[in-house]
Design a protein around this motif. Structure first.
Motif, PDB file in Angstrom:
ATOM      1  N   GLN A 150      10.044   3.615  -0.459  1.00 37.83           N
ATOM      2  CA  GLN A 150       9.629   2.547   0.449  1.00 37.83           C
ATOM      3  C   GLN A 150       9.948   1.158  -0.083  1.00 37.83           C
ATOM      4  N   ILE A 155      -0.965  -0.193  -4.270  1.00 36.98           N
ATOM      5  CA  ILE A 155      -0.227  -1.457  -4.191  1.00 36.98           C
ATOM      6  C   ILE A 155      -1.185  -2.632  -4.232  1.00 36.98           C
ATOM      7  N   LYS A 205       1.486  12.555   5.654  1.00 37.82           N
ATOM      8  CA  LYS A 205       2.034  11.243   5.971  1.00 37.82           C
ATOM      9  C   LYS A 205       1.527  10.796   7.335  1.00 37.82           C
ATOM     10  N   SER A 228      -1.096   5.071  -1.379  1.00 36.53           N
ATOM     11  CA  SER A 228      -0.066   4.051  -1.588  1.00 36.53           C
ATOM     12  C   SER A 228      -0.618   2.659  -1.306  1.00 36.53           C
ATOM     13  N   LYS A 229      -1.347   2.525  -0.204  1.00 38.11           N
ATOM     14  CA  LYS A 229      -1.906   1.217   0.129  1.00 38.11           C
ATOM     15  C   LYS A 229      -2.910   0.745  -0.916  1.00 38.11           C
ATOM     16  N   LEU A 258       6.552   5.562  -3.165  1.00 38.54           N
ATOM     17  CA  LEU A 258       6.558   4.107  -3.344  1.00 38.54           C
ATOM     18  C   LEU A 258       7.946   3.603  -3.706  1.00 38.54           C
ATOM     19  N   VAL A 309      -1.096  10.659   0.549  1.00 42.46           N
ATOM     20  CA  VAL A 309      -0.118   9.771  -0.084  1.00 42.46           C
ATOM     21  C   VAL A 309      -0.111   8.412   0.600  1.00 42.46           C
ATOM     22  N   LEU A 315       3.626  10.526  -5.354  1.00 44.73           N
ATOM     23  CA  LEU A 315       3.206   9.172  -5.009  1.00 44.73           C
ATOM     24  C   LEU A 315       4.217   8.146  -5.491  1.00 44.73           C
TER      25      LEU A 315
END
Length: 455
Positions: A436, A392, A207, A388-389, A433, A384, A429
């Motif tokens: 968040q 998305i 992270k 994630s970016k 998400l 991760v 993952l």
């Protein structure tokens, strides 16, 4: 009727902890000049909290923050205030001596204030407005009291909503107040040295620093150096550490640590230095160089910093640690501090190279997630945070084309395959998400994209 008056030659504050409270004699100056002929940077690093084993580059960064850069507040060319103090953040696992390092820095600083984040409020850090009868009185907080010094904040992650009070003080180095008809601005020219524990107790290398601490990016970007301390088993280091702790408890001197060949050249030079100063001598040395040495960058130093900054910009891939002009300004401040330690009026390329090595150490740790992750399609799993970016962004594009915000697990995996997003654990993952707030579970294997325009 008689008038009572006091005739005085000098008035001073008995509680002052600033540079003026130190008395630097000619013999002290001779000792300082004699130290300059040796290796003053190594002596200062070796003298800062000798009870803590290792963390040489962390101590080096704290020494540079204590010394500070050249004050440019009186710059008449631009008319803008340029920050000369460096901010340092130490993040790591519990039990690695972060609090002791901060307490040692506060003790040797010519003007130092130590506070604990879990008991500090925004008013206690900045300014408190109180009523004294019919008068309104301003009471200075920790940042104002530490003006032209350093403010050590322990348990930085437990401050809650007080972080927003630090934004103005960390960049503009002033605190503005507009309460009860009183509008004013107080100086807070201080270096903020903070220590924080990651969420969950231990740092997760997969992270980013922001995710580990739950801190905003604008706040983290104001720190010049971010050191990450990890408690990893190492038979060689553990042997020296155990010998050092046992020797300290027995009141003995621990054996010198022999650096490995893989260590940085700067770290080797710092660890092999045997010079050590008393706390009062260290405080006087820092106060002397802060008041008498005002270095400027040479052309060679500018070339080294420019080349390294351009290299960082070219290697930047919009991950968790974006490279901006703040990094270049940090390099300039730290190079001036490095020249101050050696009592150089001109910062040389050697000073810039030492700063670059310290900066590389911080960047390598802060961007470990991106460095450990391979490029898309390379067959290596990425972190991760980075995945994630990318996911998305890919889901937003797919949502605009299909006009839907609901995705099944099979559709998400298909989008990941087309975008060449590879992770070690798909479930981890999705949990990240979901926590968040990007993907909300709406049913069995059905997720809703909260950033979609088709909600």
């Amino acid at each position: 009727m008689f008038l009572l008056y006091v005739h005085a030659n000098y008035v001073g504050s008995s509680t002052s902890s600033g540079d003026s409270a130190l008395v630097i004699t000619m013999s002290d100056i001779m000792e300082i000049n004699a130290l300059t002929e040796k290796y003053p940077f190594g002596a200062l690093v070796n003298s800062l909290c000798p009870t803590i084993f290792g963390h040489t580059l962390v101590k080096a960064g704290l020494v540079l923050a204590l010394v500070g850069g050249t004050d440019k507040s009186g710059d008449k060319v631009s008319g803008l205030h340029k920050r000369s103090d460096s901010h340092v953040l130490i993040v790591g696992d519990p039990g690695l001596g972060k609090s002791q390092l901060l307490q040692a820095v506060g003790n040797v600083a010519p003007r130092g204030v130590y506070v604990c984040g879990n008991s500090a409020t925004s008013a206690g850090l900045t300014v408190t407005l109180t009523r004294d009868g019919s008068d309104t009185v301003l009471e200075a907080g920790a940042l104002v009291l530490a003006d032209r010094g350093c403010c050590c904040i322990d348990e930085f992650d437990k401050m809650g909503s007080q972080h927003s009070a630090l934004l103005e003080a960390m960049e503009q180095q002033s605190i503005s107040i507009a309460k009860a008809g009183m509008v004013c601005s107080l100086p807070a020219r201080t270096a903020i040295l903070a220590a924080a524990n990651p969420v969950g107790g231990h740092f997760n290398p997969r992270k980013s620093v922001a995710d580990n601490l739950k801190l905003s990016t604008p706040l983290l970007s104001r720190f010049d150096l971010i050191f990450i301390l990890l408690d990893r088993p190492d038979s060689g280091l553990d042997k020296y550490l155990s010998d050092h702790v046992l020797a300290m408890h027995a009141g003995e001197t621990s054996s010198q640590f022999e650096p490995h060949e893989s260590d940085l050249p700067l770290e080797q030079k710092l660890m092999t230095c045997k010079e050590q100063l008393e706390p009062l001598q260290l405080k006087k040395y820092i106060a002397h160089v802060r008041s008498t040495i005002h270095p400027t960058l040479s052309d060679d130093a500018k070339a080294v910093l420019k080349e390294y900054y351009l290299q960082l910009r070219s290697d930047d891939n919009n991950d968790e640690t974006p490279i901006t002009t703040r990094q270049l300004e940090s390099l300039i401040r730290l190079t001036e501090s490095r020249a101050r330690v050696a009592q150089h009026n001109i910062a040389t390329s050697a000073d810039a190279i030492d700063v670059v090595e310290i900066f590389q150490h911080c960047m390598r740790d802060a961007r470990a997630d991106s460095n450990a992750a391979g490029p898309a399609g390379s067959g290596k799993a990425m972190g991760v945070a980075k995945a994630s970016k990318l996911l998305i962004s890919a889901l937003n594009g797919h949502s605009e084309r299909t006009c839907t915000s609901l995705f099944s697990v099979a559709e998400i995996k298909e989008v990941m395959t087309r975008a060449k997003i590879e992770v070690k654990s798909f479930d981890s993952l999705m949990c990240a998400l979901n926590e968040q707030g990007f993907l909300l579970k709406k049913g069995t294997n059905i997720f809703q994209l909260q950033t979609s325009t088709c909600l």
